[in-house]
Design an enzyme around this catalytic site. Structure first.
Site, PDB file in Angstrom:
ATOM      1  N   ALA A 126       0.827  -1.207   0.000  1.00  0.00           N
ATOM      2  CA  ALA A 126       0.000   0.000   0.000  1.00  0.00           C
ATOM      3  C   ALA A 126       0.863   1.260   0.000  1.00  0.00           C
ATOM      4  O   ALA A 126       0.500   2.281  -0.587  1.00  0.00           O
ATOM      5  CB  ALA A 126      -0.920  -0.005   1.218  1.00  0.00           C
ATOM      6  N   ASP A 158      10.545  -4.179 -10.146  1.00  0.00           N
ATOM      7  CA  ASP A 158      11.464  -5.060  -9.438  1.00  0.00           C
ATOM      8  C   ASP A 158      12.726  -4.271  -9.132  1.00  0.00           C
ATOM      9  O   ASP A 158      13.194  -3.492  -9.975  1.00  0.00           O
ATOM     10  CB  ASP A 158      11.790  -6.307 -10.266  1.00  0.00           C
ATOM     11  CG  ASP A 158      12.269  -7.451  -9.378  1.00  0.00           C
ATOM     12  OD1 ASP A 158      11.766  -7.597  -8.254  1.00  0.00           O
ATOM     13  OD2 ASP A 158      13.182  -8.186  -9.799  1.00  0.00           O
ATOM     14  N   ASP A 179      18.599  -0.005   3.443  1.00  0.00           N
ATOM     15  CA  ASP A 179      18.757   1.444   3.675  1.00  0.00           C
ATOM     16  C   ASP A 179      19.800   1.788   4.739  1.00  0.00           C
ATOM     17  O   ASP A 179      20.548   2.762   4.567  1.00  0.00           O
ATOM     18  CB  ASP A 179      17.414   2.085   4.043  1.00  0.00           C
ATOM     19  CG  ASP A 179      16.544   2.335   2.818  1.00  0.00           C
ATOM     20  OD1 ASP A 179      17.054   2.212   1.688  1.00  0.00           O
ATOM     21  OD2 ASP A 179      15.358   2.655   2.999  1.00  0.00           O
TER      22      ASP A 179
HETATM   23  P1  IMP Z   1      11.219  -5.086  -4.457  1.00  0.00           P
HETATM   24  O1  IMP Z   1      11.439  -5.547  -5.853  1.00  0.00           O
HETATM   25  O2  IMP Z   1      10.799  -3.639  -4.386  1.00  0.00           O
HETATM   26  O3  IMP Z   1      10.317  -5.990  -3.679  1.00  0.00           O
HETATM   27  O4  IMP Z   1      12.631  -5.118  -3.726  1.00  0.00           O
HETATM   28  C1  IMP Z   1      13.380  -6.310  -3.547  1.00  0.00           C
HETATM   29  C2  IMP Z   1      14.300  -6.172  -2.350  1.00  0.00           C
HETATM   30  O5  IMP Z   1      15.268  -5.140  -2.604  1.00  0.00           O
HETATM   31  C3  IMP Z   1      13.607  -5.749  -1.056  1.00  0.00           C
HETATM   32  O6  IMP Z   1      13.132  -6.860  -0.353  1.00  0.00           O
HETATM   33  C4  IMP Z   1      14.734  -5.074  -0.313  1.00  0.00           C
HETATM   34  O7  IMP Z   1      15.583  -6.024   0.308  1.00  0.00           O
HETATM   35  C5  IMP Z   1      15.530  -4.405  -1.424  1.00  0.00           C
HETATM   36  N1  IMP Z   1      15.060  -3.017  -1.629  1.00  0.00           N
HETATM   37  C6  IMP Z   1      14.214  -2.576  -2.576  1.00  0.00           C
HETATM   38  N2  IMP Z   1      14.037  -1.258  -2.502  1.00  0.00           N
HETATM   39  C7  IMP Z   1      14.815  -0.852  -1.467  1.00  0.00           C
HETATM   40  C8  IMP Z   1      15.042   0.438  -0.891  1.00  0.00           C
HETATM   41  O8  IMP Z   1      14.513   1.477  -1.300  1.00  0.00           O
HETATM   42  N3  IMP Z   1      15.888   0.452   0.154  1.00  0.00           N
HETATM   43  C9  IMP Z   1      16.509  -0.655   0.651  1.00  0.00           C
HETATM   44  N4  IMP Z   1      16.307  -1.864   0.156  1.00  0.00           N
HETATM   45  C10 IMP Z   1      15.460  -1.967  -0.909  1.00  0.00           C
END
Ligand code: IMP
Length: 197
Positions: free
Chosen positions: A15, A73, A156
């Site tokens: 969300a 992704d 982060d």
């Molecule tokens: P997703 O594709 O947005 O689900 O991201 C996959 C994974 O990348 C997440 O589970 C986090 O471990 C990492 N990730 C994605 N975006 C961020 C961010 O903005 N900060 C830190 N880790 C991130």
């Protein structure tokens, strides 16, 4: 595209992400969640690239609904680790989304490393009237030697964007979004969508 409705499915159940993108899109498009269009199952993400996964998710939603949709992704690419964790960022240390374990493993794998450059990369795959488009956003930075900050999520606390001396987890959400991979990818998507409206 159906210009009367201007509805777009965002292939996420997050969300927070949905609200963020909806705010950037303004009133021209109405974002619809997966749940709202009856998709409750986990969407397969088995590709070996971010592009592949984003397209896989968008194609899945399009095949189920026939409606315009997009999926994203994201991965963290660390140069000293040959681009890992990359597409496996969510499940780097464990099978679940264990952020603390992921960060511990990343620090361990970089122990003693001098070269700590990395980037976050987000790919968005959009399908409009069956035509596929992709958009990318990236932010360069380095991996700190210890965690700092409590904002944000995921990696982060370890990621220091280039030109900054603090981690993403020490920044406000607003400051992070202004320079982040996802913020930049969404800006590209929004720019394109506005040319259609
Ligand atoms: P997703 O594709 O947005 O689900 O991201 C996959 C994974 O990348 C997440 O589970 C986090 O471990 C990492 N990730 C994605 N975006 C961020 C961010 O903005 N900060 C830190 N880790 C991130």
């Amino acid at each position: 595209m159906n210009r009367r409705m201007k509805k777009l499915i965002f292939a996420t159940n997050n969300a927070h992400k949905l609200g963020e993108v909806q705010a950037l899109l303004g009133d021209d498009f109405e974002l619809v969640t997966l749940r709202e269009c009856g998709i409750t199952e986990d969407i397969p993400e088995t590709a070996e690239t971010l592009e592949g996964n984003a397209l896989q998710k968008a194609r899945y939603v399009y095949s189920k609904t026939g409606l315009d949709c997009f999926a994203d992704d994201t991965g963290l690419e660390v140069d000293a680790l040959g681009g890992a964790p990359g597409v496996h960022s969510a499940r780097y240390a464990t099978d679940g989304h264990d952020f603390a374990a992921n960060n511990r493993l990343l620090l361990k794998n970089l122990e003693g490393a001098q070269e700590r450059t990395a980037r976050f990369r987000t790919v968005i795959a959009l399908i409009i009237d069956g035509v596929e488009y992709t958009f990318e956003g990236r932010v360069e930075g380095t991996i700190a030697t210890e965690e700092s900050g409590s904002e944000g999520f995921g990696y982060d606390p370890l990621f220091v964007p280039s030109g900054e001396i603090i981690t993403f987890a020490q920044m406000s959400a607003e400051a992070k979004n202004a320079i982040s991979h996802r913020g930049r990818a969404v800006a590209e998507l929004v720019k394109f969508l506005k040319t259609l409206s």
